[in-house]
Design a protein around this motif. Structure first.
Motif, PDB file in Angstrom:
ATOM      1  N   PRO A 202       0.886  -1.123  -0.041  1.00 41.44           N
ATOM      2  CA  PRO A 202       0.030  -0.134  -0.105  1.00 41.44           C
ATOM      3  C   PRO A 202       0.845   1.280  -0.019  1.00 41.44           C
ATOM      4  CG  PRO A 202      -0.531  -1.544   1.671  1.00 41.44           C
ATOM      5  CD  PRO A 202       0.663  -2.000   1.312  1.00 41.44           C
ATOM      6  N   GLU A 203       0.436   2.383  -0.698  1.00 36.21           N
ATOM      7  CA  GLU A 203       1.199   3.624  -0.587  1.00 36.21           C
ATOM      8  C   GLU A 203       1.560   3.956   0.675  1.00 36.21           C
ATOM      9  OE1 GLU A 203      -1.477   5.893  -2.890  1.00 36.21           O
ATOM     10  OE2 GLU A 203      -0.492   5.467  -4.874  1.00 36.21           O
ATOM     11  N   ARG A 204       0.474   3.751   1.834  1.00 31.14           N
ATOM     12  CA  ARG A 204       0.602   4.059   3.036  1.00 31.14           C
ATOM     13  C   ARG A 204       1.389   3.244   4.192  1.00 31.14           C
ATOM     14  NH1 ARG A 204      -5.033   6.377   5.101  1.00 31.14           N
ATOM     15  NH2 ARG A 204      -3.563   7.184   6.833  1.00 31.14           N
ATOM     16  N   ALA A 205       1.689   2.241   3.419  1.00 28.37           N
ATOM     17  CA  ALA A 205       2.766   1.141   4.143  1.00 28.37           C
ATOM     18  C   ALA A 205       3.873   0.851   3.371  1.00 28.37           C
ATOM     19  CB  ALA A 205       1.989   0.425   5.209  1.00 28.37           C
ATOM     20  N   PRO A 206       4.789   1.605   2.947  1.00 23.39           N
ATOM     21  CA  PRO A 206       5.790   1.160   1.853  1.00 23.39           C
ATOM     22  C   PRO A 206       7.078   0.459   2.499  1.00 23.39           C
ATOM     23  CG  PRO A 206       5.786   3.555   2.088  1.00 23.39           C
ATOM     24  CD  PRO A 206       5.078   3.094   3.013  1.00 23.39           C
ATOM     25  N   THR A 207       7.079  -0.358   3.443  1.00 21.60           N
ATOM     26  CA  THR A 207       8.279  -0.728   3.939  1.00 21.60           C
ATOM     27  C   THR A 207       9.580  -1.122   2.979  1.00 21.60           C
ATOM     28  OG1 THR A 207       7.395  -3.046   4.443  1.00 21.60           O
ATOM     29  CG2 THR A 207       7.229  -1.096   6.125  1.00 21.60           C
ATOM     30  N   LEU A 208       9.247  -2.011   2.006  1.00 18.18           N
ATOM     31  CA  LEU A 208      10.218  -2.433   1.353  1.00 18.18           C
ATOM     32  C   LEU A 208      10.355  -1.294  -0.057  1.00 18.18           C
ATOM     33  CD1 LEU A 208      11.973  -4.617  -0.122  1.00 18.18           C
ATOM     34  CD2 LEU A 208      10.032  -5.380  -1.372  1.00 18.18           C
ATOM     35  N   HIS A 209       9.608  -0.498  -0.456  1.00 17.59           N
ATOM     36  CA  HIS A 209       9.728   0.568  -1.328  1.00 17.59           C
ATOM     37  C   HIS A 209      10.645   1.519  -0.769  1.00 17.59           C
ATOM     38  CE1 HIS A 209       8.544   2.068  -5.216  1.00 17.59           C
ATOM     39  NE2 HIS A 209       8.521   3.236  -4.460  1.00 17.59           N
ATOM     40  N   SER A 210      10.442   1.949   0.689  1.00 24.30           N
ATOM     41  CA  SER A 210      11.166   2.845   1.276  1.00 24.30           C
ATOM     42  C   SER A 210      12.571   2.571   1.566  1.00 24.30           C
ATOM     43  CB  SER A 210      10.574   3.446   2.333  1.00 24.30           C
ATOM     44  OG  SER A 210       9.286   4.036   2.414  1.00 24.30           O
ATOM     45  N   ALA A 211      12.588   1.034   1.933  1.00 28.16           N
ATOM     46  CA  ALA A 211      14.092   0.559   1.935  1.00 28.16           C
ATOM     47  C   ALA A 211      14.907   0.706   0.813  1.00 28.16           C
ATOM     48  CB  ALA A 211      13.918  -0.936   2.655  1.00 28.16           C
ATOM     49  N   ARG A 212      14.261   0.185  -0.353  1.00 25.90           N
ATOM     50  CA  ARG A 212      14.888   0.363  -1.640  1.00 25.90           C
ATOM     51  C   ARG A 212      15.377   1.805  -2.196  1.00 25.90           C
ATOM     52  NH1 ARG A 212      12.956  -4.365  -5.656  1.00 25.90           N
ATOM     53  NH2 ARG A 212      13.845  -6.142  -4.440  1.00 25.90           N
ATOM     54  N   GLN A 213      14.571   2.645  -1.617  1.00 23.55           N
ATOM     55  CA  GLN A 213      14.874   4.357  -1.902  1.00 23.55           C
ATOM     56  C   GLN A 213      16.217   4.557  -1.336  1.00 23.55           C
ATOM     57  OE1 GLN A 213      11.141   6.060  -1.566  1.00 23.55           O
ATOM     58  NE2 GLN A 213      10.900   6.349  -3.480  1.00 23.55           N
ATOM     59  N   ALA A 214      15.981   4.073   0.070  1.00 22.13           N
ATOM     60  CA  ALA A 214      17.270   4.519   1.241  1.00 22.13           C
ATOM     61  C   ALA A 214      18.497   3.644   0.899  1.00 22.13           C
ATOM     62  CB  ALA A 214      16.703   4.330   2.547  1.00 22.13           C
ATOM     63  N   VAL A 218      14.571   1.279   6.640  1.00 22.70           N
ATOM     64  CA  VAL A 218      14.404   2.301   7.434  1.00 22.70           C
ATOM     65  C   VAL A 218      12.663   2.093   7.994  1.00 22.70           C
ATOM     66  CG1 VAL A 218      15.874   3.662   6.195  1.00 22.70           C
ATOM     67  CG2 VAL A 218      13.431   3.344   5.220  1.00 22.70           C
ATOM     68  N   ASP A 219      12.582   2.877   9.047  1.00 18.85           N
ATOM     69  CA  ASP A 219      11.310   3.167   9.605  1.00 18.85           C
ATOM     70  C   ASP A 219      10.443   4.117   8.753  1.00 18.85           C
ATOM     71  OD1 ASP A 219      12.117   1.408  11.819  1.00 18.85           O
ATOM     72  OD2 ASP A 219      12.525   3.351  13.117  1.00 18.85           O
ATOM     73  N   VAL A 220       9.330   3.405   8.610  1.00 19.19           N
ATOM     74  CA  VAL A 220       8.279   4.408   7.926  1.00 19.19           C
ATOM     75  C   VAL A 220       7.077   4.568   8.693  1.00 19.19           C
ATOM     76  CG1 VAL A 220       9.234   3.625   5.448  1.00 19.19           C
ATOM     77  CG2 VAL A 220       7.286   2.136   6.910  1.00 19.19           C
ATOM     78  N   ALA A 221       6.270   5.598   8.402  1.00 22.41           N
ATOM     79  CA  ALA A 221       4.906   5.651   8.917  1.00 22.41           C
ATOM     80  C   ALA A 221       3.956   4.903   8.375  1.00 22.41           C
ATOM     81  CB  ALA A 221       4.617   7.257   8.775  1.00 22.41           C
ATOM     82  N   SER A 229      -2.829  -5.652   8.710  1.00 21.28           N
ATOM     83  CA  SER A 229      -2.113  -7.009   8.258  1.00 21.28           C
ATOM     84  C   SER A 229      -0.670  -6.654   7.475  1.00 21.28           C
ATOM     85  CB  SER A 229      -2.808  -7.798   7.450  1.00 21.28           C
ATOM     86  OG  SER A 229      -3.215  -7.188   6.197  1.00 21.28           O
ATOM     87  N   LEU A 230      -0.336  -5.543   7.070  1.00 18.33           N
ATOM     88  CA  LEU A 230       0.725  -4.832   6.260  1.00 18.33           C
ATOM     89  C   LEU A 230       1.244  -3.825   7.047  1.00 18.33           C
ATOM     90  CD1 LEU A 230      -0.565  -5.158   2.682  1.00 18.33           C
ATOM     91  CD2 LEU A 230       0.361  -7.124   4.055  1.00 18.33           C
ATOM     92  N   GLY A 231       1.117  -3.595   8.165  1.00 15.19           N
ATOM     93  CA  GLY A 231       1.475  -2.171   8.820  1.00 15.19           C
ATOM     94  C   GLY A 231       2.775  -2.296   9.862  1.00 15.19           C
ATOM     95  N   ALA A 232       3.735  -3.223   9.068  1.00 14.26           N
ATOM     96  CA  ALA A 232       5.108  -3.319   9.885  1.00 14.26           C
ATOM     97  C   ALA A 232       5.664  -1.898   9.613  1.00 14.26           C
ATOM     98  CB  ALA A 232       5.747  -4.289   9.282  1.00 14.26           C
ATOM     99  N   LYS A 233       6.458  -1.565  10.740  1.00 20.97           N
ATOM    100  CA  LYS A 233       7.025  -0.092  10.582  1.00 20.97           C
ATOM    101  C   LYS A 233       8.238  -0.076   9.661  1.00 20.97           C
ATOM    102  CE  LYS A 233       8.744   3.403  13.689  1.00 20.97           C
ATOM    103  NZ  LYS A 233       8.981   4.085  15.155  1.00 20.97           N
ATOM    104  N   ARG A 234       8.877  -1.275   9.601  1.00 16.75           N
ATOM    105  CA  ARG A 234      10.303  -1.431   8.846  1.00 16.75           C
ATOM    106  C   ARG A 234      10.415  -2.785   8.173  1.00 16.75           C
ATOM    107  NH1 ARG A 234      16.064  -0.256  10.229  1.00 16.75           N
ATOM    108  NH2 ARG A 234      15.350   1.400  11.172  1.00 16.75           N
ATOM    109  N   ILE A 235      10.751  -3.250   7.057  1.00 16.14           N
ATOM    110  CA  ILE A 235      11.007  -4.416   6.540  1.00 16.14           C
ATOM    111  C   ILE A 235      12.093  -5.151   7.365  1.00 16.14           C
ATOM    112  CG2 ILE A 235      12.970  -3.763   5.047  1.00 16.14           C
ATOM    113  CD1 ILE A 235       9.949  -5.930   3.818  1.00 16.14           C
ATOM    114  N   GLY A 236      11.496  -6.431   7.646  1.00 14.07           N
ATOM    115  CA  GLY A 236      12.593  -7.499   8.360  1.00 14.07           C
ATOM    116  C   GLY A 236      13.732  -7.509   7.644  1.00 14.07           C
TER     117      GLY A 236
END
Length: 312
Positions: A202-214, A218-221, A229-236
Motif C-alpha cells: 500500500p502507498e501508506r505502508a511502503p516498508t520495502l519500497h522505502s528501504a529500496r529508496q534508502a 528504514v522506519d516508515v510511517a 496486516s501490512l503495517g510493519a514499521k520496517r521491512i524485516g
C-alpha cells in the motif's frame, strides 16, 4: 532463505498436513473471465488456511523447531500472525500470549480469545506492541515467535510457494503483498527467479519500497486500509536480504484500488479476503502491474480474517 530450508520446513510440517494445516486450493481462471489482458490468473486461496491466513505455516514451523518453555509462546501481531500462533499453540497444548496494537480489528481480537490466547492490546501500531512483547518475553522466558523475521517463519511461508508449484507448475509471475517481508521472503526463496516475484505494498505502508529508496531498511510511517496486516514499521532483515537477491519489482497501490479489488472479489467471486490480500488483483485491475498477453499470473489471497458484512 533458500529451497533447502523450505524443503526442511516441508518435512517438518508434513505430518501435520490434514491434522492442523490445510492444503489450500489453487483456482485457475482465464484472464479474460476476470476482464484482464493475460492468459491465466491463478488464485491461491490461502485465506482458507487454518487461522485464516498463510501465517499458520510459519508459526507452526517455529513452534515445532524449538523447545517450548512452561511460559509458552509470546508474539506481537497486527492479528493474523497472532491468530496463527494461538491456533498452533492450542493444537500443541501450550500457552500463548499475543500483543496487538489498537489498530487491530476487534474481529481478530475475538478470534484470538476464542483460540485460548491471552490478548494484550497496547500501542497505536505494531512496532509499539512489539516493544511491549519483547519486555514480556524477557520477564517470562517464553518462546518468542516473530510475525515475519525468523528463519522458521519464512521457511514455513515458503511451503506455500512449493504447494503452488506442486498443484499447478510454475507460474510466469507471482504477485505478493508485503508487510514485514515474511511472505515474500519465503515465496522468493522457493522460486529463486524461476518465476518472477513482484512485491506489492500500500502507498501508506511502503516498508520495502522505502528501504529500496534508502538503500537499507528504514522506519516508515504506516496507516491506511491494510495497516492491520501490512503495517510493519520496517521491512524485516531476512525479507530484505531475500528480496534484494530475488525480487526486481516493488510496486505501490492506493487504498482506493485495494478496496475496489477487495469488494470485486466478494461481489464477483464470493471470496471474502482482507484488504492486504487484494493487492495482487488491484495491481492487475489498475495496470500498476502489466502482464504479457500470454502470462500466467499467480495471486496469493493471503488472509481472510474479515467480516463480510463490511464488503458491501
Amino acid at each position: 532463505m533458500n529451497r533447502s530450508e523450505i524443503d526442511s520446513a516441508l518435512r517438518t510440517l508434513d505430518k501435520h498436513q490434514g491434522q492442523f494445516l490445510r492444503t489450500t486450493p489453487l483456482w485457475k481462471l482465464s484472464g479474460a473471465s476476470l476482464g484482464l489482458a493475460c492468459a491465466e490468473v491463478w488464485l491461491k486461496l490461502e485465506h482458507l488456511q487454518v487461522g485464516g491466513s498463510f501465517k499458520a505455516r510459519g508459526m507452526l514451523n517455529r513452534l515445532l523447531a524449538n523447545p517450548i518453555p512452561d511460559a509458552g509462546v509470546v508474539i506481537a501481531s497486527g492479528g493474523n500472525a497472532g491468530i496463527a500462533t494461538a491456533a498452533a499453540a492450542q493444537a500443541l497444548g501450550v500457552r500463548c500470549e499475543v500483543f496487538v496494537p489498537t489498530v487491530s480489528p476487534e474481529t481478530k481480537r475475538a478470534r484470538l480469545r476464542d483460540l485460548g490466547a491471552d490478548v494484550v492490546v497496547t500501542g497505536a501500531v505494531y512496532a509499539e506492541a512489539f516493544e511491549a512483547c519483547m519486555a514480556r518475553q524477557k520477564a517470562t522466558g517464553a518462546l518468542l515467535t516473530h510475525a515475519y523475521d525468523q528463519v522458521e517463519v519464512l521457511a514455513g511461508a515458503g511451503t506455500l510457494a512449493a504447494e503452488i508449484e506442486a498443484q499447478g507448475g510454475l507460474p510466469d509471475s507471482v504477485l505478493v503483498s508485503v508487510g514485514g517481508g515474511g511472505l515474500i521472503g519465503g515465496i522468493a526463496g522457493w522460486f529463486e527467479q524461476r518465476s518472477r516475484v513482484v512485491a506489492l505494498e500500500p502507498e501508506r505502508a511502503p516498508t520495502l519500497h522505502s528501504a529500496r529508496q534508502a538503500g537499507e531498511p528504514v522506519d516508515v510511517a504506516v496507516g491506511g486500509i491494510a495497516a492491520d496486516s501490512l503495517g510493519a514499521k520496517r521491512i524485516g532483515q531476512l525479507g530484505w536480504e531475500v528480496t534484494q537477491r530475488q525480487v526486481r519489482d516493488s510496486l505501490l497501490l492506493s487504498d482506493e484500488a485495494i478496496v475496489a479489488a477487495q469488494r470485486w472479489l466478494w461481489k464477483e467471486l464470493r471470496l471474502a479476503v482482507e484488504p492486504g490480500a487484494a493487492l495482487g488483483l488491484a495491481a492487475l485491475q489498475t495496470g500498476v502491474y502489466q502482464p504479457r498477453a500470454d502470462e500466467k499470473v499467480a495471486l496469493i489471497l493471503c488472509g481472510g480474517n474479515v467480516d463480510p458484512a463490511g464488503l458491501g
